[in-house]
Design an enzyme around this catalytic site. Structure first.
Site, PDB file in Angstrom:
ATOM      1  CB  SER A 139      40.825  39.637  42.855  1.00 41.33           C
ATOM      2  OG  SER A 139      40.633  40.756  42.004  1.00 41.33           O
ATOM      3  CE1 TYR A 149      36.168  40.321  45.491  1.00 37.86           C
ATOM      4  CE2 TYR A 149      37.766  41.496  44.138  1.00 37.86           C
ATOM      5  CZ  TYR A 149      37.009  40.371  44.393  1.00 37.86           C
ATOM      6  OH  TYR A 149      37.107  39.279  43.566  1.00 37.86           O
TER       7      TYR A 149
END
Length: 254
Positions: A139, A149
């Protein structure tokens, strides 16, 4: 022999789109996810549309025995896997202090331990054959401070860069795919209604474009693929931005 791709998190979102685009190129597929019904339906569509072989593995990758079946499939030299796409994942709220710590550990395991184990299982037969591709779906959060994350995805990018340098000369490329906000059901699974993430429309990407660009970059032996000019610019800015500014950027969206 037709090339075979194994895709985790294949029942929806980017995983399903990888399956559709690879099937359209004539690749046979091994689809891995927990939702057997969704896998069955996707497999039915792909077989009917593209006349490819589709194998289903309805497993929970966080359960060692079930994950072991996928590792064995990757290591099976009699049925070679040419492409591995580590796509399975889920998101958590950014407020680490309020998240259940067991959820955080599962999050870490699925984003770091699982792709590491599957990559390890796939590498030996790929290196023995002298060719193969591994795509690790990371990501843009890897480049921006964004709770655990971003930390997990940062590990995946760093590992992929190293692995590509190490193994590309031996015929096996490793690419970290770093999309930004993409129209899939990823955010809905976090309990967010469509359009309620606080992200400008301009920053949303189409899953078909993300997958097509990442496959093209992998074919070019790139270690990192950042689909779209918008996110290429954002990640470049993030590299040089003061930490406080980068952290504020990371707070946008949920």
């Amino acid at each position: 022999m037709a090339k075979t791709a194994l895709i985790t998190g294949a029942s929806s979102g980017l995983g399903a789109e990888y399956a559709r685009q690879l099937a359209a190129k004539g690749a046979d597929l091994v689809l891995v996810a927990r939702d057997r019904d969704a896998l069955d339906e996707l497999a039915r569509q792909l077989r009917a549309t593209h006349r490819v072989a589709v194998e289903i593995m309805a497993v929970d990758l966080l359960k060692p025995r079930q994950r072991g079946k996928v590792e064995q499939r990757l290591a099976d030299e009699s049925r070679p896997i040419e492409i591995l796409i580590n796509n399975a994942g889920f998101g958590l709220p950014l407020a680490f202090e309020r998240n259940d710590i067991d959820d955080e550990v599962r999050h870490l395991d699925l984003h770091v331990e699982v792709p590491m184990r599957l990559t390890h299982a796939a590498l030996a037969p790929m290196l023995a054959r002298g060719h193969g591709r591994i795509l690790n779906v990371a990501s843009v959060a890897a480049f921006i401070p964004r709770s655990t994350y971003g930390a997990c995805k940062g590990w995946l990018v760093s590992f992929s860069r190293w692995a590509n340098l190490r193994y590309a000369p031996r015929g096996v490329t490793v690419t970290a795919v770093c999309p930004g906000y993409t129209h899939t059901n990823f955010h809905e699974r976090m309990g967010l209604a469509p359009g309620k993430e606080g992200v400008a429309d301009l920053m949303w990407l189409d899953a078909r474009v993300v997958v097509a660009e990442s496959l093209r970059d992998a074919g070019r032996r790139k270690a990192v693929s950042v689909p779209s000019w918008r996110y290429k610019a954002l990640t470049t800015i993030a590299r040089f931005a003061p930490p406080s500014l980068a952290a504020r950027i990371g707070e946008s969206g949920r």
